[in-house]
Enzyme design. Structure first.
Site, PDB file in Angstrom:
ATOM      1  N   LYS A   1       0.828  -1.203   0.000  1.00  0.00           N
ATOM      2  CA  LYS A   1       0.000   0.000   0.000  1.00  0.00           C
ATOM      3  C   LYS A   1       0.870   1.264   0.000  1.00  0.00           C
ATOM      4  CE  LYS A   1      -3.487  -2.766   2.287  1.00  0.00           C
ATOM      5  NZ  LYS A   1      -2.688  -4.019   2.191  1.00  0.00           N
TER       6      LYS A   1
ATOM      7  N   ARG B   1      10.823  -6.209   9.255  1.00  0.00           N
ATOM      8  CA  ARG B   1       9.784  -5.969   8.240  1.00  0.00           C
ATOM      9  C   ARG B   1       9.981  -4.603   7.582  1.00  0.00           C
ATOM     10  NH1 ARG B   1       4.993  -8.425   7.885  1.00  0.00           N
ATOM     11  NH2 ARG B   1       3.829  -6.460   7.957  1.00  0.00           N
TER      12      ARG B   1
ATOM     13  N   CYS C   1      -7.686  -7.303   6.699  1.00  0.00           N
ATOM     14  CA  CYS C   1      -7.982  -8.423   5.796  1.00  0.00           C
ATOM     15  C   CYS C   1      -8.710  -9.506   6.575  1.00  0.00           C
ATOM     16  CB  CYS C   1      -6.709  -8.961   5.136  1.00  0.00           C
ATOM     17  SG  CYS C   1      -5.451  -9.541   6.317  1.00  0.00           S
TER      18      CYS C   1
END
Length: 463
Positions: free
Chosen positions: A121, A144, A237
């Site tokens: 995103k 990450r 999600c």
């Protein structure tokens, strides 16, 4: 696949008569997708060169479904094709393309992606800034955040910061600061069970109630960093009301200056669900949220809520930062580029040279990257970075080696090998060359007598 019993009971209650149709989607193939890089390509250009036989994702302007087998029949699949290494697209599940597409980012905005890794995103938000304003892409996990940084560099962006901070600290440093904020919150991942069956086991260990507490904290922090008149998009999600509508209702009660806004619709989207015990007015506000279910769209599922902070912020005059005087080898190298360095300033940390986006002075934080890393100023020479290569093109660098995607030398270059380029015309016969595949940058090489010494970044090489 075996789904948790409690999850099935909750989905049956949520979907009612639609539940059997939803359950049947687990017998269907997982849909793969990619989103082309709008910083480097137009829709027409991508469709003319698309090697995978992709079909458009109808709810996202630059998204495409990819049939894995078709891509591999024509050579490398999407993750191994030279176009991937040129940053021409990002591989992304189709419904996950929705959140960034529904946050109305405009050039010049200050944008925060609060939980940004691995970058699906953030890369889209950064592209839509068109080089104006800047993106702060954060992930609390340092490992990450490193993957996030790589994806932003591959996209070819220049106006971004990558941080690895607890959102609480960001909230302290950036009160009512950002024009747009995306919170793709950590969640129980119910929409990923089909694609990643192991997620169903984690769900039993950490169910929706566990994540809801984290999400409520994040969304309040996001609201407090949003400027009056700004927009925040919250997404997950997952399907649980606890992680979706209940989180939005909590925000609206705790921050009365926030209001839901209906995002751009698509015929396969569902409205947000009402909450039992809530007033009709609140449930009306929750209906402006959108849900993507796999039995209604060709994707795994998502939830998104677009929220506006009431009021208008006062106009401001950002402080002008002063550029340093760059060492002569850096100046000489940059003369070979026609990149626009007017919107920002140069900075050095030891030998490392950066170009930072214009805007207000940034606070002291744990940064992995501040702006575009240009390279290292060694004694009497300059070593340009991989990030700079990805931000350039044959139009913005004065000497290039342009290879075909089907040329065996392209793969050799991506593997870090020396290649012969005597048959390829170049503007200069020696020195630094921008190596490209069909007009799109891959990295650097140094040319001498028709032999290109490979300077492709070792950490990105094709294995």
């Amino acid at each position: 696949m075996e789904l948790p019993k409690k999850f099935k009971e909750e989905m049956k209650e949520l979907l009612g008569e639609e539940y059997p149709v939803y359950l049947a989607t687990y017998d269907q193939p997982v849909r793969q997708g990619l989103r082309f890089n709008s910083r480097k390509l137009t829709k027409e250009k991508w469709e003319a060169m698309d090697p995978f036989g992709s079909q458009p994702v109808p709810w996202t302007k630059n998204g495409y479904f990819v049939e894995k087998e078709k891509g591999e029949e024509k050579g490398a699949g999407p993750s191994g094709h030279p176009y991937y290494y040129a940053g021409l697209y990002y591989i992304q599940e189709p419904s996950a393309m929705t959140p960034a597409s529904r946050l109305p980012v405009e050039p010049g905005d200050r944008v925060l992606d609060l939980c940004a890794a691995p970058g699906g995103k953030a890369t889209e938000l950064g592209c839509r800034l068109s080089g104006k304003g800047f993106l702060v892409a954060n992930d609390i996990s340092n490992s990450r955040a490193k993957a996030l940084l790589k994806n932003l560099e591959m996209t070819g962006l220049a106006n971004y910061y990558v941080t690895s901070e607890d959102p609480e600290k960001l909230c302290e440093k950036f009160p009512e600061y950002f024009h747009k904020i995306l919170i793709d919150a950590p969640c129980s991942g119910e929409g990923m069970f089909h694609k990643e069956p192991q997620m169903a086991r984690y769900w039993e260990e950490k169910p929706p109630a566990y994540y809801a507490q984290i999400q409520k904290r994040l969304i309040l922090q996001g609201a407090d960093m949003l400027r009056p008149g700004g927009m925040l998009l919250y997404s997950t999600c997952t399907f649980s009301k606890k992680e979706n509508e209940e989180v939005i209702a909590y925000l609206l009660k705790e921050r009365p200056d926030m209001e839901t806004v209906e995002p751009e619709p698509y015929e396969g989207f569902s409205k947000g669900f009402p909450l039992e015990g809530e007033a009709e007015e609140m449930n009306g506000r929750l209906q402006k949220c959108i849900r993507l279910f796999p039995h209604k769209i060709s994707g795994e599922g998502h939830f998104a809520a677009l929220i506006r902070k009431k009021g208008e912020a006062a106009e401001e005059r950002p402080a002008k930062e002063k550029s340093i005087s760059l060492p002569l080898p850096v100046q000489d190298f940059l003369k070979m580029t026609s990149m626009d360095f007017s919107r920002g300033f140069f900075k050095m940390e030891g030998e490392r040279v950066y170009f930072l986006p214009e805007g207000g002075a940034m606070p002291r934080l744990r940064y992995l990257r501040t702006g575009l890393y240009l390279g290292e100023a060694k004694k009497n020479r300059f070593e340009p970075s991989q990030a700079l290569a990805m931000a350039l093109s044959p139009e913005t660098f004065d000497s290039c080696i342009n290879l075909s995607s089907e040329d065996i030398r392209t793969v050799k270059y991506l593997k870090g090998e020396t290649i012969e380029t005597g048959d390829i015309p170049t503007a200069r016969e020696t020195g630094w060359q921008l190596v490209c595949v069909e007009g799109f940058a891959l990295g650097w090489g140094k040319l001498n007598n028709g032999i290109l010494k490979n300077k492709y970044y070792a950490g990105w090489r094709l294995r």
